[in-house]
Design an enzyme around this catalytic site. Structure first.
Site, PDB file in Angstrom:
ATOM      1  N   HIS A  33      29.733 136.766  12.546  1.00  0.00           N
ATOM      2  CA  HIS A  33      28.720 135.875  13.126  1.00  0.00           C
ATOM      3  C   HIS A  33      28.816 134.416  12.624  1.00  0.00           C
ATOM      4  O   HIS A  33      29.077 133.500  13.381  1.00  0.00           O
ATOM      5  CB  HIS A  33      27.312 136.395  12.789  1.00  0.00           C
ATOM      6  CG  HIS A  33      27.059 137.819  13.153  1.00  0.00           C
ATOM      7  ND1 HIS A  33      26.868 138.257  14.447  1.00  0.00           N
ATOM      8  CD2 HIS A  33      26.947 138.922  12.376  1.00  0.00           C
ATOM      9  CE1 HIS A  33      26.642 139.560  14.452  1.00  0.00           C
ATOM     10  NE2 HIS A  33      26.688 140.003  13.228  1.00  0.00           N
TER      11      HIS A  33
HETATM   12  O1  RIB Z   1      22.283 138.722  12.933  1.00  0.00           O
HETATM   13  C1  RIB Z   1      23.377 138.203  12.210  1.00  0.00           C
HETATM   14  C2  RIB Z   1      22.910 137.201  11.212  1.00  0.00           C
HETATM   15  O2  RIB Z   1      22.029 137.854  10.302  1.00  0.00           O
HETATM   16  C3  RIB Z   1      24.048 136.630  10.338  1.00  0.00           C
HETATM   17  O3  RIB Z   1      23.718 135.321   9.936  1.00  0.00           O
HETATM   18  C4  RIB Z   1      24.045 137.533   9.142  1.00  0.00           C
HETATM   19  O4  RIB Z   1      24.523 136.877   7.965  1.00  0.00           O
HETATM   20  C5  RIB Z   1      22.581 137.814   8.993  1.00  0.00           C
HETATM   21  O5  RIB Z   1      21.998 136.720   8.283  1.00  0.00           O
END
Ligand code: RIB
Ligand code: CA
Length: 313
Positions: free
Chosen positions: A243
């Site tokens: 992500h």
């Molecule tokens: O949903 C994904 C996000 O939530 C990313 O930033 C991961 O690190 C968590 O913080």
């Protein structure tokens, strides 16, 4: 520093946050003015320490790390140890940091930096719940027009939620903060699950990090080996979504991503859909378009960028 894009990374490390921070610290196009830690994936005592560990892993011990909000604006903290492990950075065995946190509170650092620097020269890169960013905007509304851009990882629409059926984790943890940010009028580039779920690790991609042979490459391979186990089971794939590095990759090579300007509003009323990012992707309302929402990524080029940059550390 002439020509460098100055950024503040706000983060809740988290293995994917770690990869994003390493990518930023390895990229000469960027100057990391500071890293601000927020409670999210794990409590603040871990996220602040993890941020220090990652800077030491990158060999960038001059980086300034600030501690921020210990909990969301209104709601109790929800964490994600089931994904990231108890420390938030399970996988590699990174040493206790020698670096120390800055004394200044993260929110004060964000406000002070934005008020002191030329307007339009600082980009905020939130990778976790938006509590610090919202607190800064509330503490000093004059910073809003001075922020060049907010490039954030958060939200979901077609991909629906990952922590509830309708909400993505970062927005769900602090929906009120997200509401403040999306109503701020600051130019926003949003990396929702709709695009990050297309940036998937794989055995080959993790092996490419390990094959770098440097501390950062090996540690990233071990981090992903840990965090992807959850995603592989959940999504029954060969890997998990990476992500947060999408935020930094966008700053380096924006052409890797595509999306459209949309209206985005955050659910803060209904418990059923709390934290949902309601994205008017098809333009069926006349609500103000307040974010560029990314939906596609050239994932081959994305991972090639990551490997080439992490190899420099
Ligand atoms: O949903 C994904 C996000 O939530 C990313 O930033 C991961 O690190 C968590 O913080
Ligand atoms: Ca994160």
């Amino acid at each position: 520093m002439a020509g460098k894009r100055r950024i503040i990374i706000d983060t809740d490390p988290g293995q994917d946050d770690a990869v994003a921070i390493l990518l930023a610290l390895a990229s000469p196009e960027l100057e990391v003015a500071g890293i601000t830690a927020v409670a999210g994936n794990v409590p603040l005592e871990f996220t602040e320490k993890n941020a220090l560990k990652i800077c030491e892993l990158a060999g960038r011990t001059e980086t300034k790390v600030y501690s921020g909000a210990v909990r969301p604006l209104m709601r109790p903290l929800v964490t994600a140890e089931h994904v990231h492990g108890k420390t938030g950075l399970d996988g590699p065995d990174l040493p206790e940091p020698k670096m120390e946190l800055q004394q200044q509170y993260a929110v004060d650092f964000i406000v002070e930096t934005l008020m002191a620097e030329e307007p339009g020269t600082i980009t905020l890169c939130p990778l976790g719940p938006l509590t610090n960013i919202a607190l800064a905007l509330i503490r000093e509304p004059r910073i809003a027009p001075r922020i060049r851009e907010i490039v954030l990882m958060g939200g979901a629409y077609f991909e629906v939620g990952n922590i509830t059926p309708t909400a993505e984790f970062n927005i769900y943890v602090d929906p009120h903060a997200a509401d403040v940010v999306f109503r701020s009028g600051v130019p926003i580039v949003m990396m929702p699950l709709d695009v990050t779920h297309k940036a998937l690790t794989s055995k080959a991609r993790v092996a490419a990090f390990r094959a770098l042979g440097n501390r950062a490459g090996i540690a990233v391979a071990e981090m992903l080996g840990f965090s992807e186990r959850f995603d592989k089971e959940k999504y029954s794939g060969d890997g998990g979504p990476l992500h947060d590095p999408c935020v930094i990759a966008y700053l380096l090579q924006p052409g890797l991503f595509s999306g459209r300007e949309c209206n985005v509003e955050i659910e803060t009323g209904s418990e059923l859909t709390m934290g949902m990012s309601v994205i008017d992707w098809w333009g069926v309302t006349d609500r103000k378009k307040n974010a560029k929402v990314m939906r596609e990524v050239d994932h081959e080029a994305f991972f090639a960028l990551l490997v080439s940059r992490l190899g420099r550390l």
